[in-house]
Structures are given as structure tokens and as C-alpha cells.
Design a protein around this motif. Structure first.
Motif, PDB file in Angstrom:
ATOM      1  N   ALA A  46       0.792  -1.102   0.057  1.00  0.00           N
ATOM      2  CA  ALA A  46       0.075  -0.010  -0.089  1.00  0.00           C
ATOM      3  C   ALA A  46       0.882   1.274  -0.049  1.00  0.00           C
ATOM      4  O   ALA A  46       1.661   1.372   0.733  1.00  0.00           O
ATOM      5  N   GLU A  55      -7.670   1.948  -2.208  1.00  0.00           N
ATOM      6  CA  GLU A  55      -6.982   2.307  -0.928  1.00  0.00           C
ATOM      7  C   GLU A  55      -5.407   1.640  -0.717  1.00  0.00           C
ATOM      8  O   GLU A  55      -4.686   2.310  -0.288  1.00  0.00           O
ATOM      9  N   LYS A  56      -5.412   0.387  -1.152  1.00  0.00           N
ATOM     10  CA  LYS A  56      -4.343  -0.153  -0.754  1.00  0.00           C
ATOM     11  C   LYS A  56      -3.487  -0.900  -1.687  1.00  0.00           C
ATOM     12  O   LYS A  56      -2.247  -1.570  -1.429  1.00  0.00           O
TER      13      LYS A  56
END
Ligand SMILES: [Fe+2]
Length: 202
Positions: free
Chosen positions: A96, A189-190
Motif C-alpha cells: 500500500a 486504498e491499498k
């Protein structure tokens, strides 16, 4: 016959590119089971079918991009999917990571804020009706988010691709069932590979 030999030598053939990381590297966002099926079965099938169709086609050019840009119908669908998937694997990262300061500035210039980009990218991916792809692209020097249906790809239309998310059900159904939005949000997000995006921008 010399002509036939020359044609045979020039015949285009593409290999399934290996994943740029181990099959379990994207867990827990994308499972090894999904990656194994998605790369080893789906992506492989697109490459194999492209090669089968090319064996019967009189196609010029030397790259997969050439084939995508100069084909239509079944050959386009399979060649574009072969290209899109190779691009998708590179769009994902086991780590991430946030965009670099320079990349963040570009996103802020063209979307207002980083959060606004995230909202647009997620909306394009979640809102694509049926199968398709969401893309961050550089269109004439401006970053944009677009979605394409089925196999279609901005690359075929001369638009520079920076990142993509596959939203065909085979990309997320094993891990998220019908909850595409959870898959999309977790990837954004990751698992986005911002280094790859920045490399494509240069
Ligand atoms: Fe896929």
C-alpha cells in the motif's frame, strides 16, 4: 514456397506475461485463488485465442498494441483483453503506497483534490454497467478518469493509460461475491501501483 515461408516467419505470436509478483502477494485485498484463476485461466485464454486468430489472420505490425489498434470483432476483443490484463497486473502493487508528491500535485491540478480523484475513480469502476474497466488516463496532458465496457481500452483510441482496475466479475467474485464496491475501494486504498502510473506519465 518462399511466400508462405516468409509469412510463417512473420506470424505474430504472444506469450502470457508472468505476473510481476507471486500469486499471494496482493492478499488480503485479492486472494491467491483469484489471481491464479484470473491470470492462469482468464488472461491465458485471451492470449491463446489471440494467437489462434492471428494464425488465420493477415495481420501486419509487431506488437500487441499494433494488433489491438488495427483489429476488430473477436480478434480485437481477445487482443485488447490480453493487453488490458497485462496492464492491470502492473497497475497493482503488493505494498500500500500513496502517490509521490509530484503525482499528487498532478492529481490535485486536474481533479481538485486527491480525494476527488479517488471518488471519481471509484464511481467509474463501481458504476460501469456489466463488464469493463476503469482507467486513470492522460488525455492531451490532462488527467482524467474514464470507464470502458467489455474489452475496450483507451489505448486503442490513442489515449495514454496510467492505471486500471478490472471490474469484470472474475476479478472479484471469488473474494467479494457481488460486492464490487468493496473490491474497488480496497484496491484504490491499498493496491494501486503509483510508481507505475508515474512511469506511464513520463
Ligand atoms: Fe479480468
Amino acid at each position: 514456397m518462399a511466400t508462405a515461408t516468409a509469412k510463417a516467419v512473420q506470424r505474430l505470436h504472444f506469450n502470457l506475461p508472468p505476473l510481476p509478483y507471486p500469486e499471494d502477494a496482493l492478499e488480503p485485498v485479492i486472494s491467491a485463488e483469484t489471481l491464479s484463476l484470473h491470470h492462469g485461466k482468464h488472461h491465458k485464454k485471451y492470449v491463446d485465442t489471440t494467437n489462434e486468430l492471428l494464425a488465420k489472420a493477415d495481420m501486419r505490425g509487431s506488437t500487441l498494441e499494433d494488433v489491438v489498434r488495427s483489429s476488430q470483432g473477436k480478434l480485437f476483443n481477445n487482443a485488447a483483453q490480453a493487453w488490458n490484463h497485462a496492464f492491470y497486473w502492473q497497475s497493482l502493487s503488493p505494498k500500500a503506497a500513496a502517490p509521490s508528491a509530484a503525482m499528487r500535485q498532478r492529481l490535485e491540478r486536474d481533479f481538485g483534490t486527491y480525494e476527488s480523484f479517488v471518488d471519481k475513480f471509484a464511481a467509474a469502476a463501481i458504476g460501469q454497467f456489466g463488464s469493463g474497466w476503469a482507467w486513470l488516463v492522460d488525455k492531451d496532458g490532462k488527467l482524467e478518469v474514464i470507464a470502458t465496457p467489455n474489452a475496450d481500452t483507451p489505448m486503442a483510441h490513442g489515449v495514454r493509460c496510467l492505471l486500471t482496475i478490472d471490474v469484470w466479475e472474475h476479478a472479484y467474485y471469488v473474494d467479494y461475491r457481488n460486492q464490487r464496491e468493496r473490491y474497488v475501494q480496497a484496491v484504490i486504498e491499498k493496491r494501486l501501483n503509483w510508481e507505475f502510473a508515474e512511469k506511464n506519465l513520463k
